[in-house]
Enzyme design. Sequence first.
Site, short mmCIF file in Angstrom:
data_model
loop_
_atom_site.label_atom_id
_atom_site.label_comp_id
_atom_site.label_asym_id
_atom_site.label_seq_id
_atom_site.Cartn_x
_atom_site.Cartn_y
_atom_site.Cartn_z
N GLU A 1 -7.05 -8.09 7.83
CA GLU A 1 -6.61 -7.31 6.42
C GLU A 1 -5.79 -7.96 5.73
OE1 GLU A 1 -5.41 -3.12 7.75
OE2 GLU A 1 -7.14 -2.91 8.89
N HIS B 1 -2.11 2.28 -1.62
CA HIS B 1 -3.20 1.59 -1.11
C HIS B 1 -4.19 1.20 -2.35
CE1 HIS B 1 -6.69 0.39 1.42
NE2 HIS B 1 -5.97 0.62 2.53
N ARG C 1 -0.83 -5.52 -0.11
CA ARG C 1 -1.35 -4.51 -1.12
C ARG C 1 -0.69 -4.44 -2.21
NH1 ARG C 1 -1.70 -0.38 4.14
NH2 ARG C 1 -3.55 -1.07 4.80
N HIS D 1 -0.15 5.78 -0.64
CA HIS D 1 -0.57 5.53 0.88
C HIS D 1 0.67 5.70 1.80
CE1 HIS D 1 -3.24 4.36 3.80
NE2 HIS D 1 -2.50 3.09 4.09
N ARG E 1 4.85 -2.65 3.38
CA ARG E 1 4.41 -2.53 4.97
C ARG E 1 2.96 -3.70 4.92
NH1 ARG E 1 0.05 0.30 7.67
NH2 ARG E 1 -0.25 1.48 5.68
#
Length: 523
Positions: A115, A242, A289, A350, A385
């Site tokens: 990811e 997100h 992100r 998110h 994160r």
Amino acid sequence: MIKADVLVIGSGISGLSYAIKISEKMPEAKIIIVTKADEDESNTKYAQGGLAVVTDLDHDTFQSHIDDTMRAGDGENNLAVVKMVVEEGPKRFKELVDWGTRFDEKDGELMLGREGGHTINRIVHHKDITGAEIERALLETVNNSQNIEMLPYHYVIDLITQHHVPGKELNEDNISCYGAYILDEKSKKIKKITAKITLVATGGAGHVYKNTTNPIIATGDGIAFVARAKGKVSNMQYYQFHPTALYSKIDGMLFLISEALRGDGAKLRTKNGEPFMAKYDEREELASRDIVARAIDNEMKITGDEFVGLDCRKMNKEKFLEHFPNIYQKCLDEGVDPFKDLIPVVPACHYLCGGIETDMDGQSSIQNLFAVGECTNSGLHGANRLASNSLLEGLVFGHNAAVKTIELLDKNQFNFEDLKAIPEWNEEGMKLLDEMVLVSYLRKQLQEMMSDLVSIVRSNERLEMALKKQKEISDAVQELYNYALLSPKLSELRNLVNIAELIIVQSIAMKVNKGAFYNKDLV
């Protein structure tokens, strides 16, 4: 009054794994888990992508995972915490498997996904419903434990601390937690549950914004009631959006389109099919992100479009259907065929990277009060994160908090003299709201304000205006709270107002852009 040795607030990966650990080591301890909805309703349940953990030491290293985490967090992470979580991760992952959690394998080897922000494939997963599979296994283990009592539809209103002792002079440097006042939604009665140790594992606060990937329960309750009890709360300005939630014309919980899709080759396009990520980062779709979300936000502002597209048309169909069956079905339900059409996506609120301050054992600034998971600022995430580190955080800190709790319970040096003086909840003179329209109206106002003024891109003027608007809404909510009988909806609104203030005030205090925080006036 109900007495317990341990009170757990929340039933996601953090709360459940913590309770299981204590139950296994202390079968005589009385453990109560309260959750405000069904026992399986939590942010954990909706985690699609998986769990980031180093399992393939032939191709991966702890240092690589540490570096990726620090890079995503823009260096604001606590390096010692990051190192501890990454290096303890494999042991905690093995325990998760031992508790019956299934992960995708091929020829006896774990299938590893990748990811955004990760430099190597290290995400263990169960199709695109990893969180739901973890939740299933943990709940099964909890339900087989003789000394854990699960109380669904029990809503925590406030922690019990010295604040509630009549005539007690409060010392903010020496606060103790004795349990919580909890509304039993079925009986409509407010219970006083006392405990030697209390764990807050209430997840995030996504519904402070009008569009979020979080379930409806994510209203920041734990952070709000800890803040009201004078516990330390920090890094609330770092709210991760997100990049890819399925676009909808209806506000509320948006369906998450997992980052793992981009890890497997899906590309971002404008509505008319033009690629754009190369303009923003050399990693393109696999940038962290914050970068991808701001890029999409900027493209939407340039074009005036309500969404961008995620192009999966060149992906391997067989692999897609095997790995992402729920995403595929959801797209079809919305009239989108991922192999013929661009999937319409938008950034959505998110993950909260800040929250209740804790040490490496999950201890908060309040004695006998622990906190684990998204409701905390543990030092792991820093300013943003890294994808799939959240489930890992819940496991590692859940373990550490359980070990420390067991140590404290063994010592049994709790002073509960004040408990005798703590009153039952007093509802005298309160009246039942005959309609919830005011609560709904104020909640919508708050969410609109936060989405318009305190979103992906902020400014000094917007933040100052947001603070004034928050104060107006807060005054109106306090007036309602002062005369109305408590309900979960009213209490959630009170918590969301507290969360909004924390985000705004801590955003105003920021003098530099970091990770998920971006103020255009600081460039």
